[in-house]
Write an enzyme that holds these catalytic residues in place. Structure first.
Site, short mmCIF file in Angstrom:
data_model
loop_
_atom_site.label_atom_id
_atom_site.label_comp_id
_atom_site.label_asym_id
_atom_site.label_seq_id
_atom_site.Cartn_x
_atom_site.Cartn_y
_atom_site.Cartn_z
CG ASP A 38 -20.20 79.74 37.27
OD1 ASP A 38 -20.04 78.99 36.30
OD2 ASP A 38 -19.56 80.81 37.41
NE ARG A 39 -21.40 81.60 31.24
CZ ARG A 39 -20.99 81.73 29.99
NH1 ARG A 39 -20.02 80.96 29.53
NH2 ARG A 39 -21.57 82.62 29.20
CB THR A 41 -13.22 85.21 39.56
OG1 THR A 41 -13.32 84.77 40.92
CG2 THR A 41 -11.75 85.35 39.20
#
Length: 269
Positions: free
Chosen positions: A109-110, A132
């Site tokens: 995701d990063r 999250t």
């Protein structure tokens, strides 16, 4: 059409892009126990409501930080849409250098956020993702990913506060009008919201100081608009940055082929 699957720790987002625009996106709570057939039945109904047939899906891409969910998501693509999904990994062609000590350890995701942010806003910049966990990811002027910071997410903090203190209730997230709360709940809401604003502004300032130059700050994630209300630090708000990163990654990499035989068709890596 491209099926995009972003599997996070809390939610899995499914989206479809037709080559010109996003045709829709749908969210489901993450569960490693949910089977490919459960995903398939649920998604088929939503696609139908959007006027999309299963046979319209010709390719798929998955980004996940939940390894246990990958098996059934891959089977979903294979058995319901007859396509082998591209899975976001550091070893793919990202179009930029990953300047960290362990590139394989960086969450997909990063990297996806970095890819999309540089494509749309150009570096140097920092992406703040309210998920999250709250992540801060730095991209230099060439688009290279150089690292960042990870903090507990806002919902995790609220739950920890409730669980650890017997007399503190579970609260919702909102922007209090006053910092000084006149009762327990307003005081908690103030501490959570304005405390996070302080964390955001403090970390952004320290990141810029260490980087040695001014950085654009891009906010993403479902809570990005809420926290952007409390600070002037953000250059732009892009709630669906990770989905866009998956789309761009699929354009840079050749789609994998389906295994030829049934045994390999059903197996996973």
């Amino acid at each position: 059409m491209l099926l995009v699957i972003d599997a996070g720790n809390t939610n899995i987002v499914f989206a479809v892009h037709d080559g010109v625009e996003w045709r829709g996106n749908w969210r489901l709570a993450t569960s490693a126990q949910r089977t490919s057939d459960e995903y398939g039945v649920w998604l088929e109904v939503l696609l139908s409501r959007a006027g999309i047939r299963a046979q319209d899906i010709t390719c798929a891409v998955i980004g996940t930080v939940v390894p246990a969910a990958l098996y059934h998501l891959r089977r979903l693509c294979r058995e319901w849409f007859f396509t082998e999904p591209l899975v976001a990994r550091a070893s793919l062609d990202w179009g930029f250098e990953i300047k960290t000590d362990s590139p394989d350890g960086v969450g997909a995701d990063r990297l996806l956020n970095a890819l999309a942010a540089h494509a749309h806003y150009r570096g140097p910049l920092v992406v703040v993702d309210f998920g999250t966990a709250t992540t801060f990811d730095v991209v230099d002027e060439t688009g290279a990913y150089i690292g960042g910071a990870i903090s507990p997410g806002i919902n995790l903090s609220i739950e920890a506060l409730h669980q650890a203190a017997a007399r503190l209730p579970r609260i919702g997230i909102g922007r209090p009008h006053m910092v000084i709360g006149r009762d327990t709940v307003p005081a908690m809401q103030s501490g959570v919201y304005w405390g996070y604003i302080g964390l955001i502004e403090g970390l952004l300032a320290r990141i810029e100081g260490e980087f040695g130059a001014s950085l654009k700050a891009i906010a993403t994630g479902g809570l990005a608009p809420l926290f952007a209300e409390g600070t002037a630090k953000f250059t732009a708000i892009a709630p669906d940055l990770t989905l866009e990163g998956l789309r761009l990654l699929s354009l840079r990499n050749k789609p994998p082929a389906l295994p030829r035989d049934r045994a390999r068709f059903l197996e996973t890596e």
